[in-house]
Design a protein around this motif. Structure first.
Motif, PDB file in Angstrom:
ATOM      1  N   ARG A 248     -43.383 -44.961  11.884  1.00 26.17           N
ATOM      2  CA  ARG A 248     -43.703 -43.683  11.150  1.00 26.17           C
ATOM      3  C   ARG A 248     -44.179 -42.601  11.996  1.00 26.17           C
ATOM      4  O   ARG A 248     -44.470 -41.554  11.296  1.00 26.17           O
ATOM      5  CB  ARG A 248     -44.446 -44.154  10.181  1.00 26.17           C
TER       6      ARG A 248
ATOM      7  N   HIS B 295     -45.937 -46.219  -1.000  1.00 29.93           N
ATOM      8  CA  HIS B 295     -45.742 -46.159   0.586  1.00 29.93           C
ATOM      9  C   HIS B 295     -46.564 -45.321   1.485  1.00 29.93           C
ATOM     10  O   HIS B 295     -46.325 -45.221   2.585  1.00 29.93           O
ATOM     11  CB  HIS B 295     -44.168 -45.555   0.800  1.00 29.93           C
TER      12      HIS B 295
ATOM     13  N   GLY C 122     -39.181 -44.224   7.247  1.00 30.15           N
ATOM     14  CA  GLY C 122     -38.542 -45.541   6.909  1.00 30.15           C
ATOM     15  C   GLY C 122     -37.567 -45.708   5.965  1.00 30.15           C
ATOM     16  O   GLY C 122     -37.118 -44.442   5.171  1.00 30.15           O
ATOM     17  N   PHE C 123     -37.230 -46.614   5.219  1.00 30.20           N
ATOM     18  CA  PHE C 123     -36.335 -46.887   4.209  1.00 30.20           C
ATOM     19  C   PHE C 123     -36.946 -45.866   3.136  1.00 30.20           C
ATOM     20  O   PHE C 123     -35.998 -45.427   2.079  1.00 30.20           O
ATOM     21  CB  PHE C 123     -36.670 -48.175   3.685  1.00 30.20           C
ATOM     22  N   CYS C 124     -38.124 -45.849   2.755  1.00 29.22           N
ATOM     23  CA  CYS C 124     -38.728 -44.955   1.391  1.00 29.22           C
ATOM     24  C   CYS C 124     -38.471 -43.579   1.951  1.00 29.22           C
ATOM     25  O   CYS C 124     -38.936 -42.688   1.064  1.00 29.22           O
ATOM     26  CB  CYS C 124     -40.392 -45.466   1.480  1.00 29.22           C
TER      27      CYS C 124
ATOM     28  N   CYS D 267     -43.997 -50.048  10.440  1.00 25.60           N
ATOM     29  CA  CYS D 267     -44.417 -50.217   9.097  1.00 25.60           C
ATOM     30  C   CYS D 267     -43.874 -51.294   8.332  1.00 25.60           C
ATOM     31  O   CYS D 267     -42.950 -51.486   8.383  1.00 25.60           O
ATOM     32  CB  CYS D 267     -44.063 -48.849   8.351  1.00 25.60           C
ATOM     33  N   THR D 268     -44.968 -52.208   7.752  1.00 23.92           N
ATOM     34  CA  THR D 268     -44.598 -53.338   7.009  1.00 23.92           C
ATOM     35  C   THR D 268     -45.587 -53.039   5.665  1.00 23.92           C
ATOM     36  O   THR D 268     -45.893 -53.973   5.057  1.00 23.92           O
ATOM     37  CB  THR D 268     -44.963 -54.607   7.545  1.00 23.92           C
ATOM     38  N   ILE D 269     -45.922 -51.886   5.257  1.00 23.01           N
ATOM     39  CA  ILE D 269     -46.688 -51.661   4.171  1.00 23.01           C
ATOM     40  C   ILE D 269     -46.021 -52.123   2.784  1.00 23.01           C
ATOM     41  O   ILE D 269     -46.694 -52.945   2.113  1.00 23.01           O
ATOM     42  CB  ILE D 269     -46.769 -49.985   3.669  1.00 23.01           C
ATOM     43  N   CYS D 270     -44.729 -52.186   2.579  1.00 23.22           N
ATOM     44  CA  CYS D 270     -44.077 -52.462   1.256  1.00 23.22           C
ATOM     45  C   CYS D 270     -43.265 -53.677   1.601  1.00 23.22           C
ATOM     46  O   CYS D 270     -42.943 -54.111   2.731  1.00 23.22           O
ATOM     47  CB  CYS D 270     -43.184 -51.326   0.563  1.00 23.22           C
TER      48      CYS D 270
ATOM     49  N   ARG E 206     -40.220 -54.139   1.647  1.00 22.05           N
ATOM     50  CA  ARG E 206     -38.999 -53.885   2.405  1.00 22.05           C
ATOM     51  C   ARG E 206     -39.311 -54.250   3.833  1.00 22.05           C
ATOM     52  O   ARG E 206     -38.215 -54.358   4.527  1.00 22.05           O
ATOM     53  CB  ARG E 206     -38.558 -52.324   2.353  1.00 22.05           C
ATOM     54  N   GLN E 207     -40.549 -53.951   4.327  1.00 25.61           N
ATOM     55  CA  GLN E 207     -40.870 -54.268   5.621  1.00 25.61           C
ATOM     56  C   GLN E 207     -39.891 -53.705   6.666  1.00 25.61           C
ATOM     57  O   GLN E 207     -39.275 -54.511   7.480  1.00 25.61           O
ATOM     58  CB  GLN E 207     -41.136 -55.922   5.819  1.00 25.61           C
ATOM     59  N   CYS E 208     -39.558 -52.575   6.433  1.00 26.84           N
ATOM     60  CA  CYS E 208     -38.390 -51.962   7.322  1.00 26.84           C
ATOM     61  C   CYS E 208     -38.664 -51.753   8.738  1.00 26.84           C
ATOM     62  O   CYS E 208     -37.820 -51.661   9.473  1.00 26.84           O
ATOM     63  CB  CYS E 208     -37.786 -50.551   6.736  1.00 26.84           C
TER      64      CYS E 208
HETATM   65  S1  SF4 Z   1     -40.019 -48.749   3.272  1.00 28.08           S
HETATM   66 FE1  SF4 Z   1     -41.597 -47.359   4.110  1.00 28.08          FE
HETATM   67  S2  SF4 Z   1     -43.458 -48.156   3.152  1.00 28.08           S
HETATM   68 FE2  SF4 Z   1     -41.807 -49.744   3.094  1.00 28.08          FE
HETATM   69  S3  SF4 Z   1     -42.049 -50.610   5.348  1.00 28.08           S
HETATM   70 FE3  SF4 Z   1     -40.426 -48.983   5.442  1.00 28.08          FE
HETATM   71  S4  SF4 Z   1     -41.558 -47.171   6.230  1.00 28.08           S
HETATM   72 FE4  SF4 Z   1     -43.110 -48.928   5.512  1.00 28.08          FE
END
Ligand code: SF4
Length: 296
Positions: free
Chosen positions: A15, A105, A20-22, A4-7, A9-11
């Motif tokens: 998913r 997110h 993720g970080f979120c 996932c690179t939606i936000c 943070r690009q963690c």
């Molecule tokens: S923090 Fe959440 S929304 Fe952001 S890249 Fe990681 S998983 Fe995706």
């Protein structure tokens, strides 16, 4: 969604199999869907804002007023089909908008439900209530679907963004996101006291961060003038997990008044201020999954 690179943070979380970080995985999780009267007046009208509180958060501020959701990920998993139903239920209860609180997110996961609701006759505006820590690629997905942006500009200083959110890139990213929102939503339209489209940007005045709050207000007014509303918030309530000393007490009335005076001197006409009585835990919504599960 793998990697996932939606936000910003690009963690890179997968998913499908992990969070993720979120705090989010590939399922939509929400903590409350109910009418809410404590937003800015044209967001609530007399019927209330149809708030849907999403679990998790990609920014993760130390001082978050909804830490149960953002940090502890409290909530119940729902399907996109249930989200669709909830929007119509809130509309039938009298909501004047659908208020997606910290849905950043989940954008690709909720988009089909939002679009379907609109095309199937949802009449009230859809509002994105966001930290503004958003990539343009995510925001662009919402073009033509979201009518109102209730956005934050939490910091202008990279140091403050690093200190409280571990996100030194927040100021640039949020400014870019707000620029996109103003282009997408256009100038504010308020009919009979209810906002139909446009952008409100919130600046939460944190104790010990008055200079940064003023810098954010100045930036917004110099960039957008009265093409947006600026909401100056004094409702900060210290949360138990705040590590920094200055965040362990409320904002003083004197400091809040000094920020309002500064904003007035700039000439801001389209603005909101708060009664400082709202700086009380009683104004933090009860997260009890009200409205989440369909009642038979
Ligand atoms: S923090 Fe959440 S929304 Fe952001 S890249 Fe990681 S998983 Fe995706």
């Amino acid at each position: 969604m793998s990697k996932c690179t939606i936000c910003p943070r690009q963690c890179g979380a997968d998913r499908e199999t992990e969070r993720g970080f979120c705090g989010a995985d590939n399922r939509i999780r929400i903590a409350r869907a109910a009418l809410h009267m404590w937003e800015e007046p044209p967001i609530c009208g007399t019927g209330g804002s149809g708030t849907i509180f999403f679990s998790g958060c990609s920014l993760g501020c130390e001082f978050c007023q909804n830490a149960l959701l953002s940090q502890q990920n409290y909530g119940t998993v729902i399907t996109a089909a249930r989200l669709y139903e909830i929007m119509f239920e809130l509309e039938s209860q009298g909501a004047v908008n659908i208020n997606l609180v910290t849905a950043d997110h989940y954008i690709p996961y909720i988009l089909p439900a939002l679009r379907s609701a609109k095309s199937d006759g949802l009449k009230i505006p859809i509002l994105l209530n966001t930290s503004s820590y958003l990539k343009l690629s995510a925001l662009e997905m919402l073009d033509g679907t979201v009518d109102i942006y209730l956005a934050d500009l939490k910091f202008t200083s990279r140091d403050a963004a690093m200190k409280y959110c571990s996100a030194p890139d927040y100021p640039e990213i949020a400014r870019r996101a707000i620029a996109h929102m103003t282009k997408a939503a256009g100038k504010p339209v308020i009919e009979n006291g209810i906002m139909k489209k446009g952008v409100i940007v919130r600046v939460l005045v944190l104790p010990g961060n008055i200079i940064d709050a003023k810098a954010s207000i100045r930036y917004l007014y110099e960039t957008y003038g009265d093409d947006i509303y600026i909401s100056i918030m004094g409702q900060y309530v210290p949360m138990p997990d705040c590590r920094h000393h200055e965040l362990q007490h409320k904002l003083s009335s004197k400091m809040y008044r000094s920020v309002i005076k500064y904003a007035c001197a700039l000439g801001i006409k389209n603005g909101f201020i708060q009664d400082q009585e709202s700086a009380d835990r009683a104004y933090i919504p009860q997260f009890d999954c009200q409205g989440v599960i369909k009642q038979c």
